[in-house]
Design a protein around this motif. Structure first.
Motif, PDB file in Angstrom:
ATOM      1  N   LYS A  95      36.361  57.335 -28.037  1.00 13.92           N
ATOM      2  CA  LYS A  95      35.946  58.944 -27.517  1.00 13.92           C
ATOM      3  C   LYS A  95      36.292  58.501 -26.002  1.00 13.92           C
ATOM      4  O   LYS A  95      36.657  59.333 -25.292  1.00 13.92           O
ATOM      5  CB  LYS A  95      34.403  58.812 -27.662  1.00 13.92           C
ATOM      6  N   ALA A  96      35.832  57.302 -25.306  1.00 15.97           N
ATOM      7  CA  ALA A  96      36.169  57.177 -23.764  1.00 15.97           C
ATOM      8  C   ALA A  96      37.518  57.151 -23.676  1.00 15.97           C
ATOM      9  O   ALA A  96      37.692  57.728 -22.553  1.00 15.97           O
ATOM     10  CB  ALA A  96      35.485  55.719 -23.474  1.00 15.97           C
ATOM     11  N   LEU A  97      38.346  56.751 -24.194  1.00 17.12           N
ATOM     12  CA  LEU A  97      39.684  56.629 -23.982  1.00 17.12           C
ATOM     13  C   LEU A  97      40.169  58.119 -24.172  1.00 17.12           C
ATOM     14  O   LEU A  97      41.186  58.324 -23.049  1.00 17.12           O
ATOM     15  CB  LEU A  97      40.651  55.762 -25.018  1.00 17.12           C
ATOM     16  N   MET A  98      39.968  58.794 -24.822  1.00 15.96           N
ATOM     17  CA  MET A  98      40.385  60.157 -25.085  1.00 15.96           C
ATOM     18  C   MET A  98      39.982  61.200 -24.024  1.00 15.96           C
ATOM     19  O   MET A  98      40.542  62.022 -23.622  1.00 15.96           O
ATOM     20  CB  MET A  98      40.055  60.869 -26.588  1.00 15.96           C
ATOM     21  N   MET A  99      38.751  60.822 -23.246  1.00 18.38           N
ATOM     22  CA  MET A  99      38.573  61.501 -22.466  1.00 18.38           C
ATOM     23  C   MET A  99      38.833  61.052 -21.048  1.00 18.38           C
ATOM     24  O   MET A  99      39.101  61.771 -20.012  1.00 18.38           O
ATOM     25  CB  MET A  99      36.480  61.400 -22.127  1.00 18.38           C
ATOM     26  N   GLN A 100      39.209  59.716 -20.932  1.00 19.28           N
ATOM     27  CA  GLN A 100      39.615  59.419 -19.351  1.00 19.28           C
ATOM     28  C   GLN A 100      41.086  59.133 -19.406  1.00 19.28           C
ATOM     29  O   GLN A 100      41.601  59.291 -18.081  1.00 19.28           O
ATOM     30  CB  GLN A 100      39.034  57.679 -19.343  1.00 19.28           C
ATOM     31  N   ARG A 101      41.848  59.084 -20.488  1.00 22.21           N
ATOM     32  CA  ARG A 101      43.363  58.782 -20.447  1.00 22.21           C
ATOM     33  C   ARG A 101      44.043  60.053 -20.852  1.00 22.21           C
ATOM     34  O   ARG A 101      43.532  61.023 -21.608  1.00 22.21           O
ATOM     35  CB  ARG A 101      43.657  57.802 -21.251  1.00 22.21           C
ATOM     36  N   THR A 102      45.111  60.272 -20.205  1.00 20.23           N
ATOM     37  CA  THR A 102      46.190  61.220 -20.760  1.00 20.23           C
ATOM     38  C   THR A 102      46.854  60.896 -22.046  1.00 20.23           C
ATOM     39  O   THR A 102      47.527  59.749 -21.924  1.00 20.23           O
ATOM     40  CB  THR A 102      47.215  61.643 -19.568  1.00 20.23           C
ATOM     41  N   TYR A 103      46.964  61.665 -23.037  1.00 15.20           N
ATOM     42  CA  TYR A 103      47.657  61.333 -24.184  1.00 15.20           C
ATOM     43  C   TYR A 103      48.683  62.440 -24.325  1.00 15.20           C
ATOM     44  O   TYR A 103      48.505  63.503 -23.697  1.00 15.20           O
ATOM     45  CB  TYR A 103      46.767  61.580 -25.289  1.00 15.20           C
ATOM     46  N   LEU A 104      49.572  62.022 -25.058  1.00 13.65           N
ATOM     47  CA  LEU A 104      50.795  62.966 -25.452  1.00 13.65           C
ATOM     48  C   LEU A 104      50.531  63.637 -26.838  1.00 13.65           C
ATOM     49  O   LEU A 104      50.295  63.172 -27.714  1.00 13.65           O
ATOM     50  CB  LEU A 104      52.229  62.362 -25.519  1.00 13.65           C
ATOM     51  N   GLN A 105      50.617  64.697 -26.862  1.00 17.20           N
ATOM     52  CA  GLN A 105      50.334  65.743 -28.225  1.00 17.20           C
ATOM     53  C   GLN A 105      51.391  66.121 -28.672  1.00 17.20           C
ATOM     54  O   GLN A 105      52.583  66.592 -28.067  1.00 17.20           O
ATOM     55  CB  GLN A 105      49.427  66.869 -27.885  1.00 17.20           C
ATOM     56  N   TRP A 106      51.705  65.681 -30.045  1.00 17.27           N
ATOM     57  CA  TRP A 106      52.758  66.391 -31.015  1.00 17.27           C
ATOM     58  C   TRP A 106      52.908  67.616 -31.043  1.00 17.27           C
ATOM     59  O   TRP A 106      52.153  68.165 -31.846  1.00 17.27           O
ATOM     60  CB  TRP A 106      53.040  65.424 -32.290  1.00 17.27           C
ATOM     61  N   PRO A 107      53.888  68.404 -30.677  1.00 20.48           N
ATOM     62  CA  PRO A 107      53.793  69.806 -30.888  1.00 20.48           C
ATOM     63  C   PRO A 107      54.431  70.205 -32.046  1.00 20.48           C
ATOM     64  O   PRO A 107      55.394  69.671 -32.593  1.00 20.48           O
ATOM     65  CB  PRO A 107      54.952  70.531 -29.555  1.00 20.48           C
ATOM     66  N   LYS A 108      53.716  71.568 -32.533  1.00 17.08           N
ATOM     67  CA  LYS A 108      54.266  71.757 -33.878  1.00 17.08           C
ATOM     68  C   LYS A 108      55.646  72.764 -33.865  1.00 17.08           C
ATOM     69  O   LYS A 108      56.334  72.560 -34.837  1.00 17.08           O
ATOM     70  CB  LYS A 108      53.302  72.722 -34.511  1.00 17.08           C
ATOM     71  N   GLU A 109      55.669  73.413 -32.552  1.00 12.50           N
ATOM     72  CA  GLU A 109      56.914  74.008 -32.386  1.00 12.50           C
ATOM     73  C   GLU A 109      57.897  73.122 -32.012  1.00 12.50           C
ATOM     74  O   GLU A 109      57.847  72.302 -31.221  1.00 12.50           O
ATOM     75  CB  GLU A 109      56.953  75.126 -31.368  1.00 12.50           C
ATOM     76  N   LYS A 110      59.327  73.167 -32.764  1.00 11.93           N
ATOM     77  CA  LYS A 110      60.156  72.499 -32.545  1.00 11.93           C
ATOM     78  C   LYS A 110      60.782  72.610 -30.977  1.00 11.93           C
ATOM     79  O   LYS A 110      61.378  71.810 -30.375  1.00 11.93           O
ATOM     80  CB  LYS A 110      61.638  72.755 -33.402  1.00 11.93           C
ATOM     81  N   SER A 111      60.767  73.758 -30.493  1.00  7.35           N
ATOM     82  CA  SER A 111      61.333  73.895 -29.246  1.00  7.35           C
ATOM     83  C   SER A 111      60.614  73.050 -28.009  1.00  7.35           C
ATOM     84  O   SER A 111      61.143  73.148 -26.953  1.00  7.35           O
ATOM     85  CB  SER A 111      61.116  75.544 -28.730  1.00  7.35           C
ATOM     86  N   LYS A 112      59.506  72.714 -28.208  1.00  6.99           N
ATOM     87  CA  LYS A 112      58.558  71.840 -27.341  1.00  6.99           C
ATOM     88  C   LYS A 112      58.921  70.665 -27.408  1.00  6.99           C
ATOM     89  O   LYS A 112      58.138  69.765 -26.678  1.00  6.99           O
ATOM     90  CB  LYS A 112      57.117  72.495 -27.307  1.00  6.99           C
ATOM     91  N   ARG A 113      59.471  70.229 -28.494  1.00  3.95           N
ATOM     92  CA  ARG A 113      59.523  68.704 -28.892  1.00  3.95           C
ATOM     93  C   ARG A 113      60.182  67.896 -27.909  1.00  3.95           C
ATOM     94  O   ARG A 113      60.188  66.633 -27.638  1.00  3.95           O
ATOM     95  CB  ARG A 113      60.019  68.409 -30.281  1.00  3.95           C
ATOM     96  N   GLY A 114      61.364  68.761 -27.369  1.00  6.66           N
ATOM     97  CA  GLY A 114      62.271  67.995 -26.455  1.00  6.66           C
ATOM     98  C   GLY A 114      61.607  67.420 -25.081  1.00  6.66           C
ATOM     99  O   GLY A 114      61.594  66.410 -24.626  1.00  6.66           O
ATOM    100  N   LEU A 115      60.381  68.153 -24.697  1.00  7.05           N
ATOM    101  CA  LEU A 115      59.478  67.646 -23.631  1.00  7.05           C
ATOM    102  C   LEU A 115      58.710  66.550 -24.039  1.00  7.05           C
ATOM    103  O   LEU A 115      58.350  65.476 -23.206  1.00  7.05           O
ATOM    104  CB  LEU A 115      58.431  68.683 -23.091  1.00  7.05           C
ATOM    105  N   PHE A 116      58.231  66.607 -25.196  1.00 10.78           N
ATOM    106  CA  PHE A 116      57.610  65.214 -25.935  1.00 10.78           C
ATOM    107  C   PHE A 116      58.434  64.115 -25.739  1.00 10.78           C
ATOM    108  O   PHE A 116      57.636  63.103 -25.262  1.00 10.78           O
ATOM    109  CB  PHE A 116      57.174  65.837 -27.141  1.00 10.78           C
ATOM    110  N   TRP A 117      59.543  64.204 -26.181  1.00 11.79           N
ATOM    111  CA  TRP A 117      60.673  63.109 -26.154  1.00 11.79           C
ATOM    112  C   TRP A 117      60.956  62.563 -24.835  1.00 11.79           C
ATOM    113  O   TRP A 117      60.970  61.385 -24.578  1.00 11.79           O
ATOM    114  CB  TRP A 117      61.585  63.253 -26.936  1.00 11.79           C
ATOM    115  N   ALA A 118      60.784  63.539 -23.951  1.00  7.35           N
ATOM    116  CA  ALA A 118      61.275  63.160 -22.272  1.00  7.35           C
ATOM    117  C   ALA A 118      60.186  62.281 -21.992  1.00  7.35           C
ATOM    118  O   ALA A 118      60.279  61.275 -21.127  1.00  7.35           O
ATOM    119  CB  ALA A 118      61.401  64.229 -21.450  1.00  7.35           C
ATOM    120  N   ASN A 119      58.840  62.724 -22.182  1.00  5.55           N
ATOM    121  CA  ASN A 119      57.517  61.991 -21.765  1.00  5.55           C
ATOM    122  C   ASN A 119      57.582  60.671 -22.462  1.00  5.55           C
ATOM    123  O   ASN A 119      56.975  59.507 -21.717  1.00  5.55           O
ATOM    124  CB  ASN A 119      56.133  62.716 -22.051  1.00  5.55           C
TER     125      ASN A 119
END
Length: 796
Positions: free
Chosen positions: A752-776
């Motif tokens: 709980k603390a980590l999810m509130m304090q740290r930035t996480y990468l969210q896997w997008p359901k739309e394929k068009s947004k996955r390029g940004l995910f892999w770039a991060n």
């Protein structure tokens, strides 16, 4: 404790004492306001720097020889002036013409031979006695002193009408100094004193009484003669002198001070006074000389009520004791006092006696006094203070035949109790008993009159009041001060006790139920005891709060802590201790309840925060780290083999193997997976720790499935711990599927603390947004890494 007898004793002097008080009351008025004391200063004149508002001025016992108007004129408010024992020879009363408020003037014991008269009307007390006047210093102006109460005079010769100018005044007290009085043999003078309540005549202290003067007083109530020296030859001269003075029916009190006489003459004086109207005869400082033989005495009907003799000096060493004691023991009067004398005994009257009051203080009587004496049937008060009494049992036997005895005072003797096994015998009429200042112990409570109401036992050796004592149900007042008592006596045996004096004892922990057991208590004096301010005293202090302040005498000043040292001197009213510190049972219950609450709280927290799980993790982490410290540094450097360790739930393995791992390996990133990199034979926890430590990064694939996996949480815990241990940012969080906060178990509070304090990468359901995910993802590995392979090859 013997208050009931005081009116009887004091009646000896009541009449004259009241007159003296009235006559000298100015002596005390304004005594503390504007009073100046210049006595014994060696003064030769009156000081000029006296305060103008002086009201009381004492210049006695100096060397002043004269008075001037200027000495007194500025003291316009002066009321009292004492100039006795100086050297004044001449007095002009005009000196006081500006002192209109002067009421008290004492010029006694000077060298005055003459006075000059002046009209003064304010005097109440005028003392010119013990001076060198040849004739009585009476001015006609004295006739205007309408408020005059006391007049002191001196003279060498007397004339019948010397006091005529003041004959109309009603004086309370006349002091006539006749020390220097002289008259030729066979000559007789006379003096008429019309109105005086008390007449005090002072004669020469060393000369045989030889004054032949007829002094008549109309309203005389008290007569006092000082310095009488008699023998068998001049005894009749003295008796003749008394004849005129004792003729009036109003003379009630006759006092002789400093009288030296033969026994024969003394008996003759008694015989002369026996039929006279005198009711109280007092003799102070009596010296008996020459011889003591049996003298005939007729005890006729008399109005004499009391004979008091204090301080007898007997210069006759061989004499018949019967002759001496019989004269007193057979007297048909009510009250007899013979104190401060060498009498060793007193005879029992032959016939039933009229004595109601006997006082033999400070003699040398022994236990045989009044033994088997059955004639003191009317005796109500017996005082035997300061004698040689030793046995309380015998004192009780002495009273057996005194059926009217109510007050007995045997204080200041050497009395002891407990010598006899049999019960003490007392007359039952005794209600007041003074046993103070003796050597009595606890056993005294088994040897007391049964109907006693007032008991004084102060200054003895009493340590406790025994429980098995006779019931003193009538006892109302008890004084046990200055003993060694350690507690307040209860009222079990003293059901009527209402006054208790127990100060200056050893009472340290008084009983808390004292006031409850002594319901009739109206006065208690228990101060000046060594109170120990501990828990035991707390209830007693509480019980005091429920009692009226009038009951506890000396409260709070005399009630102070003596122990412990930190409380010494603290008033009991300021002493407080909590209930918890004094009640052991309550303290144990409180500690037990606190421990129970603490245990329940800790247990609840352990369950809520899954503390056992964390303890196991810390233990395993510590063991692994300990083993790692034993590995050489070169080997540790060779063990860093992977870019990233991936932690995921088996339910999410399809996404990891088809999406995440292929992409990372395509980017030439070395991946550590549990199914292919865990070393067989090692524990799962040890494999997890090793994989995390051999990887630069730890990637966590978060999803509801991850939350439900305990092993995933282990991996997260160790990775997070390594984050702080290594001091690097080695965590990458990938949110594969949304995780509701309320779905994360409480024991996974780190997640709980980590999810509130740290930035996480969210896997997008739309394929068009996955390029940004892999770039991060690539950005997280944008540094150039140098890995040590298992074959010790360096790979960039």
């Amino acid at each position: 404790m013997t208050k009931d007898k005081e009116p009887i004793v004091k009646s000896f002097h009541f009449v004259c004492l009241m007159i003296i008080i009235v006559g000298t009351r100015i002596h005390f008025s304004d005594g503390n306001e504007f009073a100046v004391d210049k006595s014994k200063r060696g003064l030769i004149h009156v000081p000029k720097d006296l305060p103008l508002k002086t009201k009381v001025l004492d210049m006695s016992q100096n060397y002043i020889a004269e008075l001037q108007v200027s000495d007194m004129s500025f003291l316009s408010e002066l009321k009292v002036l004492r100039l006795s024992h100086n050297r004044i020879q001449l007095l002009d009363l005009s000196v006081f013409k500006f002192n209109q408020d002067l009421e008290y003037l004492d010029l006694s014991h000077n060298q005055l031979q003459k006075i000059s008269c002046h009209p003064i009307v304010s005097f109440r007390h005028l003392d010119l006695s013990f001076n060198d006047f040849k004739a009585l210093p009476i001015c006609k102006e004295f006739g205007n002193l309408s408020q005059l109460n006391f007049l002191g005079l001196s003279a060498m010769k007397l004339q019948k009408l010397d006091l005529l100018p003041i004959a109309h005044l009603h004086l309370s007290y006349i002091l006539l100094d006749l020390r220097n009085y002289y008259i030729k043999e066979n000559e007789t003078e006379s003096l008429q004193i019309l109105n005086a309540k008390t007449l005090h005549l002072v004669f020469h202290p060393t000369s045989l009484f030889a004054i032949q003067v007829n002094i008549s007083v109309n309203t005389l109530g008290c007569l006092q003669l000082t310095n009488i020296k008699l023998n068998d030859d001049n005894c009749q001269v003295f008796i003749k002198f008394l004849s005129e003075l004792t003729r009036g029916p109003t003379l009630l009190n006759f006092t002789l001070n400093h009288i030296e006489t033969t026994w024969k003459c003394l008996v003759r004086v008694f015989q002369f006074l026996w039929p006279k109207p005198v009711e109280y005869l007092n003799i102070y400082n009596l010296t008996i000389i020459e011889s003591i033989h049996e003298e005939e005495f007729t005890y006729s009907k008399t109005t004499l009520k009391a004979l008091k003799i204090e301080h007898i000096t007997n210069k006759v060493f061989l004499f018949s004791q019967t002759a001496l004691y019989t004269v007193f023991s057979e007297m048909n009067i009510m009250m007899l006092t013979i104190s401060d004398t060498p009498f060793i005994h007193m005879l029992c009257p032959h016939a039933p006696s009229t004595f109601k009051f006997l006082n033999f203080t400070q003699n040398v009587f022994t236990d045989s006094i009044f033994e088997k004496c059955s004639t003191l049937v009317k005796l109500e008060t017996l005082i035997l203070q300061k004698n040689g009494l030793k046995d309380l049992f015998k004192v009780g036997l002495m009273t057996k035949d005194m059926p009217s005895l109510e007050i007995l005072d045997v204080s200041w003797n050497s009395l002891e109790s407990g010598r006899h096994k049999e019960n003490c015998t007392w007359v039952e009429s005794i209600v007041v008993l003074n046993l103070s200042s003796n050597m009595l112990t606890d056993s005294v409570f088994r040897c007391l009159p049964p109907r006693i109401k007032v008991l004084d036992l102060h200054s003895n050796k009493i340590k406790s009041v025994p429980k098995q004592v006779i019931k003193l149900e009538a006892l109302q007042e008890l004084n046990v001060a200055f003993n060694s008592l350690t507690d307040l006596p209860g009222c079990g045996s003293f059901s009527s006790l209402s006054v208790l004096i127990i100060d200056h004892n050893s009472v340290s922990h008084p009983s808390a139920d004292f006031f409850q057991s002594c319901q009739k208590m109206r006065s208690i004096k228990a101060g000046d005891n060594p109170f120990q301010c501990t828990c035991e005293l707390r209830q007693f202090v509480k019980s005091i709060d429920q009692v009226s302040s009038e009951v506890l005498e000396g409260w709070p000043d005399s009630y102070k802590c003596d122990y412990p040292e930190s409380y010494r001197g603290t008033p009991l009213k300021d002493f407080h201790m909590s209930e918890l510190s004094c009640n052991i049972t309550l303290l144990i219950i409180t500690i037990g309840a606190t421990m129970l609450v603490l245990a329940v709280t800790v247990t609840s927290l352990c369950i809520y925060l899954d503390l056992p799980w964390y303890l196991r993790m810390v233990c395993q982490w510590t063991q692994t780290r300990r083993r790692a410290r034993n590995i050489p540094l070169e080997e540790l450097q060779r063990n860093l083999q992977f870019h990233a360790f991936i932690s995921y739930s088996e339910h999410d393995s399809a996404w990891v193997k088809t999406e995440l791992v292929p992409y990372l390996e395509k980017e030439d990133i070395q991946i550590c997976l549990h199914e292919r990199n865990f070393v067989p034979g090692k524990s799962i926890v040890e494999n997890i720790i090793n994989c995390i430590e051999k990887s630069y990064k730890s990637i966590f694939v978060l999803s509801p499935n991850f939350v439900q996996s305990e092993w995933c949480h282990y991996e997260l815990y160790f990775a997070h711990h390594n984050l702080f241990h290594e001091g690097s940012n080695n965590l990458i969080l990938i949110l594969l599927e949304p995780i509701p906060q309320n779905s994360i178990p409480n024991k996974y509070h780190k997640l709980k603390a980590l999810m509130m304090q740290r930035t996480y990468l969210q896997w997008p359901k739309e394929k068009s947004k996955r390029g940004l995910f892999w770039a991060n993802i690539r950005a997280a590995f944008n540094m150039k890494l140098t890995l040590v392979t298992e074959n010790n090859d360096v790979k960039s």
